[in-house]
Design a protein around this motif. Structure first.
Motif, short mmCIF file in Angstrom:
data_model
loop_
_atom_site.label_atom_id
_atom_site.label_comp_id
_atom_site.label_asym_id
_atom_site.label_seq_id
_atom_site.Cartn_x
_atom_site.Cartn_y
_atom_site.Cartn_z
N LYS A 80 0.83 -1.21 0.00
CA LYS A 80 0.00 0.00 0.00
C LYS A 80 0.86 1.25 0.00
CE LYS A 80 -2.58 -1.17 3.53
NZ LYS A 80 -3.60 -1.14 4.58
N GLY A 117 -2.68 3.52 -8.51
CA GLY A 117 -3.89 3.68 -7.70
C GLY A 117 -4.68 2.38 -7.61
N LYS A 118 -4.78 1.65 -8.72
CA LYS A 118 -5.47 0.36 -8.70
C LYS A 118 -4.72 -0.63 -7.83
CE LYS A 118 -7.70 0.80 -13.19
NZ LYS A 118 -7.79 0.32 -14.57
N TYR A 120 -2.85 0.15 -5.27
CA TYR A 120 -3.09 0.59 -3.89
C TYR A 120 -4.45 0.10 -3.39
CZ TYR A 120 -4.12 3.80 -0.06
OH TYR A 120 -4.49 4.34 1.15
N ARG A 121 -5.49 0.28 -4.20
CA ARG A 121 -6.84 -0.15 -3.79
C ARG A 121 -6.94 -1.68 -3.67
NH1 ARG A 121 -7.51 4.41 -6.54
NH2 ARG A 121 -7.89 3.53 -8.60
N GLN A 124 -5.40 -2.53 -0.43
CA GLN A 124 -6.33 -2.22 0.66
C GLN A 124 -7.33 -3.36 0.85
OE1 GLN A 124 -7.83 1.67 -0.72
NE2 GLN A 124 -7.15 2.49 1.25
N ALA A 125 -7.78 -3.93 -0.26
CA ALA A 125 -8.76 -5.02 -0.22
C ALA A 125 -8.09 -6.38 0.01
CB ALA A 125 -9.55 -5.04 -1.52
#
Length: 158
Positions: A80, A117-118, A120-121, A124-125
């Motif tokens: 992340k 960004g993808k 990173y997300r 996160q998931a």
């Protein structure tokens, strides 16, 4: 007497809270910077230096973190953190002017930002499959830019 003091204290606190909630927010003011303060400008104009100190450390930390699915919170944190730095780095690339092929420069910058960004997300998931796909797409985009703007030097391997 005790009820009167309690009521007075309650009323005072309630009115103070209401006043705080309804007061117009104030924003801090800053002195204007020399030149056009609204125009972002690079601190380091040399692209090699910028890449070496902004992108390279994050990529070097991200590469081993992406080698296998993280087993714990610490592993996901590394993904992340570094993917967010690289994604935001894509935004920083956009404030730099390309000497040639400005549209391609912007396209590569947006891709790094968007794939970072993808990634990173996905981290996160805790979705390693999506994270790996985004990571590989981001590296491919970085390499396309290096091919075009750095004469094929600094090619990355995922």
């Amino acid at each position: 007497m005790r009820n009167t003091i309690s009521y007075a204290l309650f009323a005072t606190t309630t009115f103070a809270a209401i006043a705080c909630l309804t007061a117009a927010p104030t924003m801090p003011t800053f002195a204007a910077a020399p030149g056009n303060a609204a125009e972002p400008t690079p601190v380091e104009p040399d692209m090699h230096e910028f890449m070496e100190y902004v992108f390279q450390p994050s990529f070097k930390a991200l590469k081993p973190a992406m080698a296998s699915e993280p087993a714990d919170k610490k592993g996901w944190f590394a993904i992340k953190s570094n993917s967010l730095i690289l994604a935001e780095g894509g935004n920083l690339l956009l404030i730099r002017e390309a000497q040639t092929d400005a549209e391609d420069w912007a396209k590569h910058s947006y891709e790094v930002r968007d794939y970072g960004g993808k990634l990173y997300r996905a981290a996160q998931a805790k979705d390693y499959t999506a994270a790996k796909k985004s990571y590989q797409s981001m590296v491919k985009s970085c390499n396309a830019c290096h091919e075009q703007f750095a004469g094929g030097e600094h090619i990355l391997t995922p």
